[in-house]
Design a protein around this motif. Structure first.
Motif, PDB file in Angstrom:
ATOM      1  N   ASN A 110      17.970  21.345 -38.339  1.00 23.34           N
ATOM      2  CA  ASN A 110      18.685  21.725 -37.114  1.00 23.34           C
ATOM      3  C   ASN A 110      18.233  20.920 -35.895  1.00 23.34           C
ATOM      4  OD1 ASN A 110      20.113  23.798 -38.437  1.00 23.34           O
ATOM      5  ND2 ASN A 110      18.347  25.152 -38.232  1.00 23.34           N
ATOM      6  N   LYS A 112      17.971  17.762 -33.887  1.00 22.25           N
ATOM      7  CA  LYS A 112      18.706  16.489 -33.791  1.00 22.25           C
ATOM      8  C   LYS A 112      18.296  15.763 -32.518  1.00 22.25           C
ATOM      9  CE  LYS A 112      21.745  17.689 -37.073  1.00 22.25           C
ATOM     10  NZ  LYS A 112      21.349  17.400 -38.394  1.00 22.25           N
ATOM     11  N   LYS A 113      18.404  14.440 -32.559  1.00 20.43           N
ATOM     12  CA  LYS A 113      18.154  13.651 -31.354  1.00 20.43           C
ATOM     13  C   LYS A 113      19.334  13.815 -30.419  1.00 20.43           C
ATOM     14  CE  LYS A 113      17.359   9.318 -29.136  1.00 20.43           C
ATOM     15  NZ  LYS A 113      18.163   9.705 -28.009  1.00 20.43           N
ATOM     16  N   ASN A 114      19.041  14.199 -29.207  1.00 23.21           N
ATOM     17  CA  ASN A 114      20.066  14.316 -28.171  1.00 23.21           C
ATOM     18  C   ASN A 114      20.321  12.913 -27.621  1.00 23.21           C
ATOM     19  OD1 ASN A 114      21.483  14.675 -25.756  1.00 23.21           O
ATOM     20  ND2 ASN A 114      20.448  16.609 -25.308  1.00 23.21           N
ATOM     21  N   PRO A 115      21.576  12.432 -27.691  1.00 24.39           N
ATOM     22  CA  PRO A 115      21.846  11.074 -27.223  1.00 24.39           C
ATOM     23  C   PRO A 115      21.567  10.857 -25.734  1.00 24.39           C
ATOM     24  CG  PRO A 115      23.880  12.196 -27.911  1.00 24.39           C
ATOM     25  CD  PRO A 115      22.749  13.123 -28.194  1.00 24.39           C
ATOM     26  N   LYS A 116      21.500  11.926 -24.972  1.00 19.76           N
ATOM     27  CA  LYS A 116      21.269  11.806 -23.529  1.00 19.76           C
ATOM     28  C   LYS A 116      19.788  11.837 -23.167  1.00 19.76           C
ATOM     29  CE  LYS A 116      25.678  13.937 -22.462  1.00 19.76           C
ATOM     30  NZ  LYS A 116      26.363  15.076 -21.890  1.00 19.76           N
ATOM     31  N   LYS A 117      18.942  12.089 -24.161  1.00 21.28           N
ATOM     32  CA  LYS A 117      17.500  12.191 -23.882  1.00 21.28           C
ATOM     33  C   LYS A 117      16.764  11.039 -24.558  1.00 21.28           C
ATOM     34  CE  LYS A 117      17.264  16.877 -22.667  1.00 21.28           C
ATOM     35  NZ  LYS A 117      16.383  17.945 -22.396  1.00 21.28           N
ATOM     36  N   ASP A 121      11.414  12.253 -26.750  1.00 19.47           N
ATOM     37  CA  ASP A 121      11.705  13.679 -26.630  1.00 19.47           C
ATOM     38  C   ASP A 121      12.035  14.267 -28.012  1.00 19.47           C
ATOM     39  OD1 ASP A 121      12.459  16.134 -24.970  1.00 19.47           O
ATOM     40  OD2 ASP A 121      14.335  15.746 -26.075  1.00 19.47           O
ATOM     41  N   TYR A 122      12.825  13.529 -28.782  1.00 17.58           N
ATOM     42  CA  TYR A 122      13.169  13.978 -30.137  1.00 17.58           C
ATOM     43  C   TYR A 122      11.917  14.092 -31.011  1.00 17.58           C
ATOM     44  CZ  TYR A 122      14.720  13.698 -34.984  1.00 17.58           C
ATOM     45  OH  TYR A 122      14.874  13.920 -36.329  1.00 17.58           O
ATOM     46  N   ARG A 125       9.887  17.174 -29.867  1.00 15.13           N
ATOM     47  CA  ARG A 125      10.517  18.440 -30.273  1.00 15.13           C
ATOM     48  C   ARG A 125      10.384  18.661 -31.773  1.00 15.13           C
ATOM     49  NH1 ARG A 125      15.701  18.943 -30.176  1.00 15.13           N
ATOM     50  NH2 ARG A 125      16.169  16.778 -29.805  1.00 15.13           N
TER      51      ARG A 125
END
Length: 184
Positions: A110, A112-117, A121-122, A125
Motif C-alpha cells: 500500500n 507508494k511513491k507520491n509523484p509530488k514528493k 520521502d518514499y 515512509r
C-alpha cells in the motif's frame, strides 16, 4: 473551607495505605497514544506480589499515568472506581483506539511513491511502515518497495535487473539514488 476535588476512587480505596514493606516497582509510564492492554500486562506483572490487594492496585496504577492519560484520569467522576477490574475496563475502553493494529508484510504494497514528493520521502515512509511490522518478511518487503515505485522511475529498472538483491541492498541503492537525485 477548601474546595477539594473528591477522588475518582471510592473512599475505601482512597484510604488504603501500602504496608511499610511496600516498595514501588519500576514501571514504564503510560502516555495517551500507547497500547493500554500492553501497559496493563506490564503493570500486573510488576505488581504480581500485590495482586491480592485490589485497593493498592488501583492507587498505584494511577501513578503510572502520564501527560494526557493522567489528565483523563482526573476527569473521572468522584467515587467512580470501585475495583481494579473496573479501573482496567474504563482505562482500556478509553484508550483502545490507540492499540497498535497488527499489520502483515503485505501491508507494504500500500506504500507508494507520491509523484509530488521527493524520492527520499518514499524511502523514509517505507522504512517506517516496515519497522511497524513485527516479523516482516524481507522478500515481500523488497517486492513491495519495488512495486511502490512508478515503472518509469530510474531506480525501478535497476531493482528489476538485480533479482538477487536483499532488502538492505535495495535500500542502499535507493539512498544512493536519493543523494544523486538531490545533487542534481
Amino acid at each position: 473551607m477548601t474546595n477539594r476535588r473528591r477522588s475518582s476512587f471510592t473512599d475505601e480505596i482512597e484510604q488504603t495505605e501500602p504496608s511499610r514493606e511496600f516498595s514501588i516497582p519500576h514501571f514504564t509510564f503510560f502516555k495517551w497514544d500507547e497500547d493500554p492492554e500492553k501497559h496493563l500486562k506490564h503493570y500486573r506483572s510488576a505488581m504480581t506480589l500485590y495482586r491480592n490487594n485490589d485497593d493498592l492496585m488501583c492507587k498505584i496504577f494511577a501513578t503510572t499515568l502520564q501527560d494526557e492519560a493522567r489528565d483523563w484520569f482526573y476527569t473521572l467522576p468522584p467515587q467512580f472506581i470501585r475495583s481494579f477490574n473496573e479501573l482496567s475496563l474504563v482505562f482500556t475502553k478509553e484508550y483502545s483506539s490507540y492499540s497498535s493494529i497488527k499489520k502483515k508484510s503485505d501491508h507494504l504494497f500500500n506504500v507508494k511513491k507520491n509523484p509530488k514528493k521527493p524520492f527520499h520521502d518514499y524511502v523514509k515512509r517505507f522504512k517506517v511502515e516496515k519497522a511497524n511490522i513485527v516479523g516482516c518478511n524481507d522478500s515481500i518487503a523488497r517486492a513491495a518497495f519495488q512495486k511502490g515505485l512508478p515503472a518509469d522511475h530510474p531506480l525501478f529498472g535497476k531493482l528489476i535487473m538485480k533479482e538477487d538483491l536483499t532488502l538492505t541492498d535495495s535500500f542502499t541503492l535507493a539512498e544512493k539514488h536519493a543523494l544523486w537525485d538531490e545533487a542534481r
